[in-house]
Design a protein around this motif. Sequence first.
Motif, PDB file in Angstrom:
ATOM      1  N   SER A  60     -69.122  63.723  36.872  1.00 59.62           N
ATOM      2  CA  SER A  60     -69.399  65.034  36.278  1.00 59.62           C
ATOM      3  C   SER A  60     -70.887  65.369  36.324  1.00 59.62           C
ATOM      4  CB  SER A  60     -68.907  65.066  34.837  1.00 59.62           C
ATOM      5  OG  SER A  60     -67.518  64.890  34.787  1.00 59.62           O
ATOM      6  N   ARG A  61     -71.730  64.391  36.051  1.00 58.48           N
ATOM      7  CA  ARG A  61     -73.175  64.632  36.047  1.00 58.48           C
ATOM      8  C   ARG A  61     -73.674  64.995  37.447  1.00 58.48           C
ATOM      9  NH1 ARG A  61     -75.426  63.143  31.993  1.00 58.48           N
ATOM     10  NH2 ARG A  61     -74.352  61.145  31.748  1.00 58.48           N
ATOM     11  N   CYS A  62     -73.256  64.238  38.451  1.00 58.14           N
ATOM     12  CA  CYS A  62     -73.672  64.543  39.830  1.00 58.14           C
ATOM     13  C   CYS A  62     -73.113  65.890  40.280  1.00 58.14           C
ATOM     14  CB  CYS A  62     -73.239  63.437  40.780  1.00 58.14           C
ATOM     15  SG  CYS A  62     -74.180  61.907  40.587  1.00 58.14           S
ATOM     16  N   SER A  63     -71.883  66.198  39.870  1.00 63.96           N
ATOM     17  CA  SER A  63     -71.327  67.516  40.193  1.00 63.96           C
ATOM     18  C   SER A  63     -72.218  68.613  39.633  1.00 63.96           C
ATOM     19  CB  SER A  63     -69.910  67.662  39.608  1.00 63.96           C
ATOM     20  OG  SER A  63     -69.018  66.771  40.204  1.00 63.96           O
ATOM     21  N   GLY A  64     -72.667  68.438  38.387  1.00 58.01           N
ATOM     22  CA  GLY A  64     -73.566  69.413  37.781  1.00 58.01           C
ATOM     23  C   GLY A  64     -74.871  69.533  38.531  1.00 58.01           C
ATOM     24  N   ILE A  65     -75.429  68.403  38.953  1.00 60.21           N
ATOM     25  CA  ILE A  65     -76.691  68.422  39.695  1.00 60.21           C
ATOM     26  C   ILE A  65     -76.535  69.215  40.992  1.00 60.21           C
ATOM     27  CG2 ILE A  65     -78.306  66.981  41.023  1.00 60.21           C
ATOM     28  CD1 ILE A  65     -77.881  64.809  38.824  1.00 60.21           C
ATOM     29  N   TYR A  66     -75.478  68.931  41.743  1.00 64.96           N
ATOM     30  CA  TYR A  66     -75.295  69.602  43.037  1.00 64.96           C
ATOM     31  C   TYR A  66     -74.956  71.076  42.888  1.00 64.96           C
ATOM     32  CZ  TYR A  66     -75.399  64.856  44.796  1.00 64.96           C
ATOM     33  OH  TYR A  66     -75.773  63.574  45.089  1.00 64.96           O
ATOM     34  N   MET A  96     -80.525  65.177  29.931  1.00 64.06           N
ATOM     35  CA  MET A  96     -79.739  64.226  30.714  1.00 64.06           C
ATOM     36  C   MET A  96     -80.115  62.792  30.360  1.00 64.06           C
ATOM     37  SD  MET A  96     -79.274  63.774  34.802  1.00 64.06           S
ATOM     38  CE  MET A  96     -80.740  62.806  35.020  1.00 64.06           C
ATOM     39  N   LEU A  97     -81.400  62.524  30.237  1.00 67.48           N
ATOM     40  CA  LEU A  97     -81.839  61.177  29.894  1.00 67.48           C
ATOM     41  C   LEU A  97     -81.318  60.757  28.521  1.00 67.48           C
ATOM     42  CD1 LEU A  97     -85.510  61.282  31.235  1.00 67.48           C
ATOM     43  CD2 LEU A  97     -83.546  60.127  32.248  1.00 67.48           C
ATOM     44  N   PHE A  98     -81.378  61.668  27.550  1.00 62.89           N
ATOM     45  CA  PHE A  98     -80.847  61.360  26.221  1.00 62.89           C
ATOM     46  C   PHE A  98     -79.343  61.129  26.273  1.00 62.89           C
ATOM     47  CE2 PHE A  98     -84.609  63.768  24.335  1.00 62.89           C
ATOM     48  CZ  PHE A  98     -85.310  62.602  24.023  1.00 62.89           C
ATOM     49  N   ILE A 107     -73.387  55.324  21.328  1.00 63.66           N
ATOM     50  CA  ILE A 107     -73.644  56.132  20.141  1.00 63.66           C
ATOM     51  C   ILE A 107     -72.622  57.253  20.080  1.00 63.66           C
ATOM     52  CG2 ILE A 107     -75.321  57.700  19.056  1.00 63.66           C
ATOM     53  CD1 ILE A 107     -77.508  55.780  20.109  1.00 63.66           C
ATOM     54  N   TYR A 108     -72.242  57.753  21.232  1.00 63.30           N
ATOM     55  CA  TYR A 108     -71.090  58.654  21.346  1.00 63.30           C
ATOM     56  C   TYR A 108     -70.433  58.418  22.693  1.00 63.30           C
ATOM     57  CZ  TYR A 108     -74.180  61.902  23.921  1.00 63.30           C
ATOM     58  OH  TYR A 108     -75.046  62.472  24.815  1.00 63.30           O
ATOM     59  N   ASP A 109     -69.194  58.859  22.810  1.00 64.59           N
ATOM     60  CA  ASP A 109     -68.434  58.653  24.040  1.00 64.59           C
ATOM     61  C   ASP A 109     -68.924  59.589  25.141  1.00 64.59           C
ATOM     62  OD1 ASP A 109     -66.812  56.714  22.891  1.00 64.59           O
ATOM     63  OD2 ASP A 109     -65.353  58.190  22.181  1.00 64.59           O
ATOM     64  N   TYR A 110     -68.762  59.131  26.364  1.00 66.50           N
ATOM     65  CA  TYR A 110     -69.115  59.940  27.532  1.00 66.50           C
ATOM     66  C   TYR A 110     -68.355  61.262  27.476  1.00 66.50           C
ATOM     67  CZ  TYR A 110     -69.656  61.267  32.448  1.00 66.50           C
ATOM     68  OH  TYR A 110     -69.948  61.935  33.611  1.00 66.50           O
ATOM     69  N   SER A 111     -69.062  62.339  27.676  1.00 68.01           N
ATOM     70  CA  SER A 111     -68.456  63.666  27.676  1.00 68.01           C
ATOM     71  C   SER A 111     -68.654  64.300  29.042  1.00 68.01           C
ATOM     72  CB  SER A 111     -69.101  64.549  26.596  1.00 68.01           C
ATOM     73  OG  SER A 111     -68.774  65.900  26.796  1.00 68.01           O
ATOM     74  N   HIS A 112     -67.550  64.647  29.682  1.00 75.24           N
ATOM     75  CA  HIS A 112     -67.637  65.302  30.990  1.00 75.24           C
ATOM     76  C   HIS A 112     -68.412  66.618  30.886  1.00 75.24           C
ATOM     77  CE1 HIS A 112     -64.957  62.581  33.123  1.00 75.24           C
ATOM     78  NE2 HIS A 112     -64.206  62.560  32.026  1.00 75.24           N
ATOM     79  N   THR A 113     -68.181  67.340  29.814  1.00 72.69           N
ATOM     80  CA  THR A 113     -68.834  68.640  29.643  1.00 72.69           C
ATOM     81  C   THR A 113     -70.337  68.483  29.473  1.00 72.69           C
ATOM     82  OG1 THR A 113     -66.819  69.469  28.609  1.00 72.69           O
ATOM     83  CG2 THR A 113     -68.811  70.770  28.289  1.00 72.69           C
ATOM     84  N   ILE A 114     -70.747  67.562  28.621  1.00 70.99           N
ATOM     85  CA  ILE A 114     -72.180  67.345  28.413  1.00 70.99           C
ATOM     86  C   ILE A 114     -72.826  66.834  29.697  1.00 70.99           C
ATOM     87  CG2 ILE A 114     -73.894  65.963  27.173  1.00 70.99           C
ATOM     88  CD1 ILE A 114     -72.036  66.115  24.717  1.00 70.99           C
ATOM     89  N   ALA A 115     -72.170  65.896  30.374  1.00 70.49           N
ATOM     90  CA  ALA A 115     -72.704  65.364  31.632  1.00 70.49           C
ATOM     91  C   ALA A 115     -72.834  66.474  32.675  1.00 70.49           C
ATOM     92  CB  ALA A 115     -71.814  64.241  32.147  1.00 70.49           C
ATOM     93  N   GLY A 119     -76.477  67.698  33.933  1.00 66.73           N
ATOM     94  CA  GLY A 119     -76.695  67.592  35.374  1.00 66.73           C
ATOM     95  C   GLY A 119     -77.019  68.943  35.982  1.00 66.73           C
ATOM     96  N   PHE A 120     -76.296  69.973  35.559  1.00 66.26           N
ATOM     97  CA  PHE A 120     -76.534  71.332  36.059  1.00 66.26           C
ATOM     98  C   PHE A 120     -77.957  71.781  35.730  1.00 66.26           C
ATOM     99  CE2 PHE A 120     -76.446  75.930  35.945  1.00 66.26           C
ATOM    100  CZ  PHE A 120     -75.733  76.244  37.076  1.00 66.26           C
ATOM    101  N   LEU A 121     -78.394  71.506  34.515  1.00 67.19           N
ATOM    102  CA  LEU A 121     -79.747  71.883  34.108  1.00 67.19           C
ATOM    103  C   LEU A 121     -80.787  71.206  34.996  1.00 67.19           C
ATOM    104  CD1 LEU A 121     -81.636  73.295  32.049  1.00 67.19           C
ATOM    105  CD2 LEU A 121     -81.476  71.210  30.664  1.00 67.19           C
ATOM    106  N   LEU A 122     -80.654  69.901  35.180  1.00 66.26           N
ATOM    107  CA  LEU A 122     -81.614  69.190  36.015  1.00 66.26           C
ATOM    108  C   LEU A 122     -81.508  69.616  37.478  1.00 66.26           C
ATOM    109  CD1 LEU A 122     -83.845  67.103  36.268  1.00 66.26           C
ATOM    110  CD2 LEU A 122     -82.079  65.392  36.660  1.00 66.26           C
ATOM    111  N   GLY A 123     -80.302  69.806  37.978  1.00 68.07           N
ATOM    112  CA  GLY A 123     -80.127  70.215  39.370  1.00 68.07           C
ATOM    113  C   GLY A 123     -80.731  71.574  39.663  1.00 68.07           C
ATOM    114  N   SER A 124     -80.532  72.519  38.768  1.00 65.82           N
ATOM    115  CA  SER A 124     -81.057  73.866  39.009  1.00 65.82           C
ATOM    116  C   SER A 124     -82.576  73.904  38.876  1.00 65.82           C
ATOM    117  CB  SER A 124     -80.394  74.880  38.070  1.00 65.82           C
ATOM    118  OG  SER A 124     -80.588  74.518  36.725  1.00 65.82           O
ATOM    119  N   ILE A 125     -83.111  73.302  37.828  1.00 69.43           N
ATOM    120  CA  ILE A 125     -84.567  73.276  37.653  1.00 69.43           C
ATOM    121  C   ILE A 125     -85.202  72.400  38.737  1.00 69.43           C
ATOM    122  CG2 ILE A 125     -86.459  72.644  36.100  1.00 69.43           C
ATOM    123  CD1 ILE A 125     -84.788  75.111  35.206  1.00 69.43           C
TER     124      ILE A 125
END
Length: 145
Positions: A60-66, A96-98, A107-115, A119-125
């Motif tokens: 999910s995170r890489c999908s957001g980046i791309y 993303m780092l946090f 501390i919390y479970d992996y979230s596809h939406t958050i990832a 990822g989208f934020l980092l990919g676009s910027i």
Amino acid sequence: MLIFTIILFWCIGILWEIVIFYFPNSSFFLPLLKYNYSIVCHTQSEKLFSYSSFHTLVCSRCSGIYFGALISAFLIIIGFYKGVSTKFLIFSSLPMLFDVFFSSLSIYDYSHTIALFTGFLLGSIGFFYIHTSLIQIFLNHKEKN
């Protein structure tokens, strides 16, 4: 335009299981695509974004980046140009780092939406940053000649 086209094809490849559903003869590309995407992403099955019975070929995170890079490339094509400083790039990578840090420590479970979002934020910027840097390199080279 060329970079946008390359990123577009890369993003279509991420969704190849959906492409196969509509174009079954394209399934012979799947092993090659899975291999290529596994080079740039861990592709852990529990972190793949899924819709119905389809899964992305990257997490999910890489999908957001791309897809973030794809949207930024499109915005540049239509005339929206945003110069990005290194400080802003670092600031935009913090969510993303946090997220990676907190989910890795359970501390919390992996979230596809958050990832996907981080990822989208980092990919676009990140794409705007790379674009700005390449233009600066080109201009500096042009001034020397």
